[in-house]
Design an enzyme around this catalytic site. Structure first.
Site, mmCIF file in Angstrom:
data_model
loop_
_atom_site.group_PDB
_atom_site.id
_atom_site.type_symbol
_atom_site.label_atom_id
_atom_site.label_comp_id
_atom_site.label_asym_id
_atom_site.label_seq_id
_atom_site.Cartn_x
_atom_site.Cartn_y
_atom_site.Cartn_z
ATOM 1 N N LYS A 172 0.849 -1.181 0.057
ATOM 2 C CA LYS A 172 -0.013 -0.085 0.069
ATOM 3 C C LYS A 172 0.884 1.167 -0.056
ATOM 4 O O LYS A 172 1.374 1.781 0.949
ATOM 5 C CB LYS A 172 -0.835 0.028 1.457
ATOM 6 N N GLU A 248 7.848 2.266 11.741
ATOM 7 C CA GLU A 248 9.006 3.146 11.453
ATOM 8 C C GLU A 248 8.399 4.619 11.452
ATOM 9 O O GLU A 248 7.783 4.863 10.485
ATOM 10 C CB GLU A 248 9.951 2.710 10.163
ATOM 11 N N CYS A 283 13.110 11.323 7.459
ATOM 12 C CA CYS A 283 12.757 11.057 8.991
ATOM 13 C C CYS A 283 13.873 11.510 9.997
ATOM 14 O O CYS A 283 13.796 11.775 10.935
ATOM 15 C CB CYS A 283 12.195 9.674 9.102
ATOM 16 N N GLU A 383 8.140 17.340 14.880
ATOM 17 C CA GLU A 383 8.882 17.083 13.596
ATOM 18 C C GLU A 383 8.176 17.955 12.637
ATOM 19 O O GLU A 383 6.850 17.958 12.360
ATOM 20 C CB GLU A 383 8.526 15.449 13.109
HETATM 21 P P1 NAD Z 1 1.536 9.213 6.769
HETATM 22 O O1 NAD Z 1 1.315 8.454 7.977
HETATM 23 O O2 NAD Z 1 0.509 10.376 6.485
HETATM 24 O O3 NAD Z 1 1.170 8.099 5.715
HETATM 25 C C1 NAD Z 1 2.016 6.910 5.515
HETATM 26 C C2 NAD Z 1 1.495 5.833 4.924
HETATM 27 O O4 NAD Z 1 0.152 5.371 5.635
HETATM 28 C C3 NAD Z 1 0.729 6.167 3.350
HETATM 29 O O5 NAD Z 1 0.562 5.256 2.409
HETATM 30 C C4 NAD Z 1 -0.888 6.537 3.676
HETATM 31 O O6 NAD Z 1 -1.615 6.466 2.779
HETATM 32 C C5 NAD Z 1 -0.909 5.335 4.881
HETATM 33 N N1 NAD Z 1 -2.152 5.628 5.926
HETATM 34 C C6 NAD Z 1 -2.388 6.882 6.338
HETATM 35 N N2 NAD Z 1 -3.738 6.805 7.234
HETATM 36 C C7 NAD Z 1 -3.794 5.527 7.471
HETATM 37 C C8 NAD Z 1 -4.583 4.602 8.158
HETATM 38 N N3 NAD Z 1 -5.524 5.092 9.109
HETATM 39 N N4 NAD Z 1 -4.335 3.116 8.109
HETATM 40 C C9 NAD Z 1 -3.450 2.713 7.358
HETATM 41 N N5 NAD Z 1 -2.657 3.339 6.619
HETATM 42 C C10 NAD Z 1 -2.717 4.762 6.698
HETATM 43 O O7 NAD Z 1 2.968 9.784 6.582
HETATM 44 P P2 NAD Z 1 3.416 10.519 5.266
HETATM 45 O O8 NAD Z 1 3.064 11.792 5.531
HETATM 46 O O9 NAD Z 1 3.414 9.680 3.892
HETATM 47 O O10 NAD Z 1 5.105 10.275 5.606
HETATM 48 C C11 NAD Z 1 5.918 11.172 6.461
HETATM 49 C C12 NAD Z 1 6.288 10.694 7.757
HETATM 50 O O11 NAD Z 1 6.953 9.247 7.650
HETATM 51 C C13 NAD Z 1 6.872 11.410 8.669
HETATM 52 O O12 NAD Z 1 6.443 11.685 10.035
HETATM 53 C C14 NAD Z 1 8.307 10.532 8.646
HETATM 54 O O13 NAD Z 1 9.355 11.247 9.622
HETATM 55 C C15 NAD Z 1 8.101 9.251 8.491
HETATM 56 N N6 NAD Z 1 8.970 8.440 7.769
HETATM 57 C C16 NAD Z 1 9.635 7.523 8.929
HETATM 58 C C17 NAD Z 1 10.788 6.936 8.294
HETATM 59 C C18 NAD Z 1 11.405 5.843 9.139
HETATM 60 O O14 NAD Z 1 12.013 4.777 8.646
HETATM 61 N N7 NAD Z 1 11.312 5.965 10.566
HETATM 62 C C19 NAD Z 1 11.100 7.016 7.160
HETATM 63 C C20 NAD Z 1 10.536 8.032 6.145
HETATM 64 C C21 NAD Z 1 9.420 8.796 6.763
#
Ligand code: NAD
Length: 481
Positions: A172, A248, A283, A383
């Site tokens: 996804k 993560e 991140c 963040e």
């Molecule tokens: P997000 O949480 O909005 O979305 C991530 C994924 O989750 C997307 O595919 C989204 O469609 C899905 N999603 C959203 N709501 C959901 C739900 N209720 N149920 C299931 N899936 C759902 O995050 P983003 O804005 O896409 O990414 C940025 C964030 O990701 C930042 O906080 C960043 O720090 C973090 N990040 C962490 C790492 C790591 O390895 N620790 C790496 C990259 C990004």
């Protein structure tokens, strides 16, 4: 504008089911249309995955899995340039970074192809007639939910070990970068010998398709990378079906700069990873500079000079030095933090709107550096996910460690010093999953990543990343009469 089809349970589904559009953040133009799937597609994908695990030798034949993964890596190698261009169009990052992101996955997939054949258990003799054998088995059906900032790295980082361990995987991807994600997945599902149904693409929004995945009783594990609030919600919702969850999440990484450091290297490394690489939407971005008080003024003025000439622009333009912020929502969020900073801290440099662009549709943000920030300020505690740096100073290493650990996060950190003892004690004192000493943001297929505190649960990449996607089974043989 490109229309995509996605593979669900071996069948191609097009945009006639409904679609989401992807906008190029550098121009505001529509660049991709992606099928918006429904809960019915999730059911179909889960049933096909379960059946494929029963009917095929995928879960038990490590050589088959290694061969498929190696083929996937080869196909990506042949297409790096075109894939990188699509990544830049959807994400806004510079083309050079996009090429690095795509190209590096070849290395990650090949590492995991090799690891697939090393999965082993152990055995124990409990007497002349009793033997215990502990084997590693795949989790079953795994969903990989990934974000938009490094969409291909983070998709592959979890999918490659999940597949290497013998699972069926439902991907996804983030809606904002789903086109490039689907292109990468198409190269996988077209590999010879990948059993039908072992991989499906579940495109659609997080709140619809994502939520259905999290609550689905036929899915055994979720590997999620994304925002902390989403991660906490997934953790709660997955508990109703007692799924394994690996998270993560976000970070607020400290960059500890000691007065004895190689300043040229430290300043250029810091500026690169908080301002220019993905415009700080990483991140692990070093968003909090903790600098030894005696060199704070010198460091601030050098950083200010560094950002003065930085030119944001379209990622495909070789003249651009920073790309665009990927989503409108993220662009507005960063600008709001910069406004908060202007009211509550001292703006050292930057922070002004980028000149000569149409701000109604192009997401360009100039870097900003703030000092005199309170430790409990949202600029320090939350963040921001953009090119915004806060500067705090320390007089002793104990104070540096206290400041470094004074947020809810613990994803990554950097330490710059030429004194071995300081490097060691700072590295041990900081609560974070990664400490880079005299470098930053170096990731390797061989080394684990993951978060302390609210930055996550579980470890990805490396050996532990493979084991994360397995469960152990003890088989006890007893031949006593
Ligand atoms: P997000 O949480 O909005 O979305 C991530 C994924 O989750 C997307 O595919 C989204 O469609 C899905 N999603 C959203 N709501 C959901 C739900 N209720 N149920 C299931 N899936 C759902 O995050 P983003 O804005 O896409 O990414 C940025 C964030 O990701 C930042 O906080 C960043 O720090 C973090 N990040 C962490 C790492 C790591 O390895 N620790 C790496 C990259 C990004």
């Amino acid at each position: 504008m490109k229309e995509y089809r996605v593979s669900v349970a071996g069948q191609w589904v097009d945009t006639s089911v409904g679609f989401n559009t992807i906008i190029d953040p550098a121009t505001g133009n529509e660049v991709s249309r992606i099928p918006a799937l429904t809960s019915g597609h999730v059911d179909t994908a889960v049933q096909a995955a379960q059946q494929a695990l029963l009917d095929s030798s995928w879960a038990t034949d490590a050589r088959l899995r290694a061969d498929v993964l190696l083929q996937w890596a080869d196909r990506i190698t042949e297409n790096v340039d075109a894939l990188a261009e699509r990544l830049t169009l959807e994400n806004g990052k510079l083309l050079g970074e996009a090429k690095f992101e795509i190209g590096n996955q070849v290395n990650v997939i090949r590492f995991n192809a090799g690891l697939a054949r090393t999965l082993a258990g152990h055995s124990h003799s409990f007497g002349p007639d009793v033997m215990g054998v502990v084997i590693r088995e795949p989790m079953g059906v795994v969903a990989v939910i990934s974000p938009w900032n490094w969409p291909i790295s983070l998709l592959v980082r979890d999918m490659a070990p999940a597949l290497a361990a013998g699972n069926a995987v439902l991907s996804k991807p983030a809606s904002q970068t789903a086109g490039i994600s689907v292109e990468i997945l198409q190269l996988l599902v077209n590999c010879d010998n990948l059993p039908e149904g072992i991989v499906s693409m579940l495109t659609g929004s997080g709140s619809s398709v994502g939520q259905v995945i999290v609550e689905h009783p036929g899915i055994d594990m979720i590997a999620f990378t994304g925002d902390g609030t989403t991660g906490k919600r997934i953790s709660r919702d997955a508990a109703s079906t007692v799924k394994k969850v690996a998270l993560e999440l976000g970070g607020k990484s400290p960059f500890v700069l000691c007065a004895d450091a190689d300043m040229d290297k430290a300043i250029s490394t810091l500026a690169r990873f908080i301002f220019t690489t993905t415009c700080g939407q990483i991140c692990t971005a070093p968003s909090r500079l903790l600098v030894e008080a005696s060199v704070k003024d010198e460091v601030c003025s050098r950083l200010s000079r560094k950002i003065a000439g930085l030119k944001p622009g379209p990622g495909l333009d070789p003249e651009s030095q920073m790309g665009a912020i990927t989503t409108r929502e993220q662009y507005e969020k960063i600008l709001a933090y910069i406004e908060t900073g202007k009211k509550t801290a001292t703006l050292v440099a930057g922070g002004n709107p980028v000149e000569g662009v149409d701000h109604s549709k192009c997401n360009f943000v100039a870097p900003a550096i703030f000092t005199d920030v309170e430790p409990d300020s949202p600029l320090v505690q939350e963040e921001i996910f953009g090119p915004v740096l806060t500067v705090q100073s320390f007089k002793t290493d104990e104070e540096a460690i206290r400041l470094a650990n004074d947020t809810p996060f613990g994803l990554a950190s950097g330490v710059f010093t030429q004194t071995l003892d300081r490097a060691w004690s700072l590295s041990r004192g900081i609560k974070a999953g990664t400490v880079w000493v005299n470098n930053y943001n170096r990731f390797y297929a061989e080394t684990e990543v993951g978060g302390y505190k609210e930055s996550g649960v579980g470890r990805m990449a490396g050996f532990e990343g493979l084991h994360e996607f397995t469960q152990t089974k003890h088989i006890n043989f007893d031949s006593t009469v």
